[in-house]
Design an enzyme around this catalytic site. Structure first.
Site, PDB file in Angstrom:
ATOM      1  N   THR A  28      -9.956 -10.272   2.628  1.00  0.00           N
ATOM      2  CA  THR A  28     -11.357 -10.424   3.034  1.00  0.00           C
ATOM      3  C   THR A  28     -12.326 -10.454   1.857  1.00  0.00           C
ATOM      4  O   THR A  28     -13.295 -11.200   1.866  1.00  0.00           O
ATOM      5  CB  THR A  28     -11.750  -9.239   3.963  1.00  0.00           C
ATOM      6  OG1 THR A  28     -10.864  -9.250   5.073  1.00  0.00           O
ATOM      7  CG2 THR A  28     -13.165  -9.347   4.457  1.00  0.00           C
ATOM      8  N   ASP A  71      -4.024 -14.051   3.346  1.00  0.00           N
ATOM      9  CA  ASP A  71      -4.330 -12.863   4.135  1.00  0.00           C
ATOM     10  C   ASP A  71      -3.131 -11.936   3.910  1.00  0.00           C
ATOM     11  O   ASP A  71      -1.984 -12.396   3.886  1.00  0.00           O
ATOM     12  CB  ASP A  71      -4.428 -13.261   5.613  1.00  0.00           C
ATOM     13  CG  ASP A  71      -4.894 -12.117   6.489  1.00  0.00           C
ATOM     14  OD1 ASP A  71      -5.983 -12.238   7.063  1.00  0.00           O
ATOM     15  OD2 ASP A  71      -4.143 -11.129   6.627  1.00  0.00           O
ATOM     16  N   SER A  72      -3.374 -10.664   3.748  1.00  0.00           N
ATOM     17  CA  SER A  72      -2.247  -9.798   3.365  1.00  0.00           C
ATOM     18  C   SER A  72      -1.215  -9.643   4.478  1.00  0.00           C
ATOM     19  O   SER A  72      -0.122  -9.130   4.235  1.00  0.00           O
ATOM     20  CB  SER A  72      -2.743  -8.439   2.876  1.00  0.00           C
ATOM     21  OG  SER A  72      -3.129  -7.625   3.939  1.00  0.00           O
ATOM     22  N   THR A 103      -6.658  -5.652   2.873  1.00  0.00           N
ATOM     23  CA  THR A 103      -6.433  -4.223   3.138  1.00  0.00           C
ATOM     24  C   THR A 103      -5.267  -3.962   4.094  1.00  0.00           C
ATOM     25  O   THR A 103      -4.661  -2.895   4.053  1.00  0.00           O
ATOM     26  CB  THR A 103      -7.705  -3.575   3.743  1.00  0.00           C
ATOM     27  OG1 THR A 103      -8.082  -4.320   4.907  1.00  0.00           O
ATOM     28  CG2 THR A 103      -8.841  -3.547   2.750  1.00  0.00           C
ATOM     29  N   ASP A 104      -4.957  -4.963   4.949  1.00  0.00           N
ATOM     30  CA  ASP A 104      -3.975  -4.699   6.011  1.00  0.00           C
ATOM     31  C   ASP A 104      -2.631  -4.208   5.481  1.00  0.00           C
ATOM     32  O   ASP A 104      -2.041  -3.288   6.040  1.00  0.00           O
ATOM     33  CB  ASP A 104      -3.769  -5.958   6.872  1.00  0.00           C
ATOM     34  CG  ASP A 104      -4.991  -6.276   7.717  1.00  0.00           C
ATOM     35  OD1 ASP A 104      -5.898  -5.416   7.792  1.00  0.00           O
ATOM     36  OD2 ASP A 104      -5.047  -7.375   8.296  1.00  0.00           O
ATOM     37  N   GLN A 289       6.202  10.283  12.390  1.00  0.00           N
ATOM     38  CA  GLN A 289       5.064   9.509  12.904  1.00  0.00           C
ATOM     39  C   GLN A 289       3.743  10.201  12.560  1.00  0.00           C
ATOM     40  O   GLN A 289       2.687   9.592  12.658  1.00  0.00           O
ATOM     41  CB  GLN A 289       5.185   9.357  14.426  1.00  0.00           C
ATOM     42  CG  GLN A 289       6.361   8.494  14.823  1.00  0.00           C
ATOM     43  CD  GLN A 289       6.558   8.386  16.327  1.00  0.00           C
ATOM     44  OE1 GLN A 289       5.665   8.684  17.101  1.00  0.00           O
ATOM     45  NE2 GLN A 289       7.733   7.954  16.734  1.00  0.00           N
ATOM     46  N   CYS A 290       3.816  11.476  12.174  1.00  0.00           N
ATOM     47  CA  CYS A 290       2.586  12.193  11.797  1.00  0.00           C
ATOM     48  C   CYS A 290       2.183  11.777  10.382  1.00  0.00           C
ATOM     49  O   CYS A 290       3.007  11.844   9.469  1.00  0.00           O
ATOM     50  CB  CYS A 290       2.801  13.706  11.760  1.00  0.00           C
ATOM     51  SG  CYS A 290       3.292  14.400  13.328  1.00  0.00           S
TER      52      CYS A 290
HETATM   53  N1  ASP Z   1      -6.690  -9.421   7.248  1.00  0.00           N
HETATM   54  C1  ASP Z   1      -7.243  -9.083   5.961  1.00  0.00           C
HETATM   55  C2  ASP Z   1      -6.096  -8.911   4.991  1.00  0.00           C
HETATM   56  O1  ASP Z   1      -5.465  -7.891   4.989  1.00  0.00           O
HETATM   57  C3  ASP Z   1      -8.072  -7.882   6.050  1.00  0.00           C
HETATM   58  C4  ASP Z   1      -8.667  -7.446   4.733  1.00  0.00           C
HETATM   59  O2  ASP Z   1      -8.639  -8.105   3.744  1.00  0.00           O
HETATM   60  O3  ASP Z   1      -9.208  -6.361   4.697  1.00  0.00           O
HETATM   61  O4  ASP Z   1      -5.835  -9.790   4.220  1.00  0.00           O
END
Ligand code: ASP
Length: 354
Positions: A28, A71-72, A103-104, A289-290
């Protein structure tokens, strides 16, 4: 993956002594809205138009951008290796590195990178943004500028680790986890203290930052075996579902996400399927899972059985770190005893021994 290094920018007027390499993979942060309103990546060479204040940073900046930023969600171990290669090839020429990444899956790539770059002596700081840099309220500028500042090591504090910097906190990469998809505070590190907090000044928590022992050369690991799967347990999970995962052709490892401190159903079919998997040589790792706490196999009867089935205790590893660590070790080893030994030993602060 192809990348461009032609778009070199130098933001400093008077030959500064700190230089940082920015590696732009996508996500993003580097996106703009097209005429239809959809987010698409912009040419990263024009970063100075979007963040003119980079000129004030007085750093020598070089940008390497993936030719087709992604996109990640599309990131694979091949891309991890690509980023690792870029760092390795440019290691001696820069004081630090900033990796711009969606971020993903940032926590997966940062974890993998920490294992790939053994004996790292320079900062590798991952960052991204929740809103594109072109948007007025974007968090991209602060994330990018502070990540660059930290990566430069200026001011005397060098953080020789793979880290995630996001929303004013610096986290160890292999302890980080994306926990929020809307708010700016997207990352947390439940099982390890923050390495630094940024406010009026950047406050480093020196006591928890890894200190390299002497001048040891970088060792680069670039073999990842993705014949692994994640099995998340849930009440009511069926034999068919568990067998389907363990029946995957060519499967070598499973990260089993268990309940609480590492507990799993005690029903006999579950044990049989795991026994069968063990006999086929499939490596099983127990992570919880925690997000906080640790796996303690044997604390409850519901986890004691796993010990006897050769299930490896994942301690306080995040899922992201466990997966990338297992992929790397399976990429390098065949023997179960060696795999287990390497897995339970910390490589670069990803797990606590107790
Ligand atoms: N879908 C985006 C990604 O991970 C979200 C982001 O960049 O925060 O590439």
């Amino acid at each position: 993956m192809h990348y461009k290094k032609d778009n070199i920018i130098t933001s400093a007027k008077n030959a500064p002594d700190s230089s940082v390499l920015i590696i732009y993979t996508g996500g993003t942060l580097g996106m703009v809205h097209d005429s239809s309103g959809a987010l698409i990546p912009f040419d990263f060479a024009s970063i100075l138009d979007h963040v003119p204040s980079l000129r004030l940073l007085e750093l020598n900046l070089t940008v390497i951008a993936f030719e087709n930023p992604i996109d990640s969600s599309d990131i694979t171990p091949t891309d991890w290796i690509e980023v690792g290669h870029i760092i390795k090839e440019n290691y001696d020429d820069f004081d630090g590195f900033v990796v711009l990444h969606g971020t993903d899956t940032m926590a997966f790539t940062a974890s993998a990178m920490s294992f790939m770059l053994e004996n790292l002596q320079k900062p590798v700081i991952f960052t991204g943004a929740q809103l594109p840099i072109s948007s007025l309220r974007s968090d991209a500028r602060e994330n990018l500028i502070t990540a660059l500042e930290i990566a430069s090591g200026r001011g005397g504090t060098v953080v020789p680790e793979v880290c995630v910097y996001f929303d004013y906190v610096l986290l160890r990469g292999n302890r980080s986890k994306k926990v929020e998809s809307l708010h700016f505070d997207a990352f947390e590190s439940e099982n390890y203290p923050v390495l630094a907090e940024s406010g009026v000044v950047i406050n480093y928590n020196q006591a928890v930052i890894h200190k390299p022992e002497g001048d040891i050369p970088l060792v680069f690991h670039e073999s990842f075996d993705n014949n692994v799967a994640i099995l998340k347990l849930y009440p009511g999970i069926s034999r068919k579902a568990v067998e389907a995962v363990f029946g995957i052709e060519g499967l070598r490892g499973v990260i089993m996400e268990t309940f609480g401190s590492g507990n799993a159903p005690t029903v006999s079919w579950f044990k049989e399927v795991l026994e069968d998997a063990r006999n086929k040589g499939i490596v099983i790792v127990n992570v919880s899972q925690c997000p906080g706490g640790r796996v303690l196999q044997g604390r409850y009867g519901t986890s004691k059985q796993l010990e006897a089935l050769n299930v490896i205790e994942g301690a306080d590893l995040t899922l992201e770190a466990a997966l990338s660590k297992l992929m790397m070790i399976l990429g390098e080893e065949e023997d179960f005893k060696v795999i287990r030994k390497r897995f339970i030993e910390p490589i670069c602060g990803e797990l606590s021994l107790n």
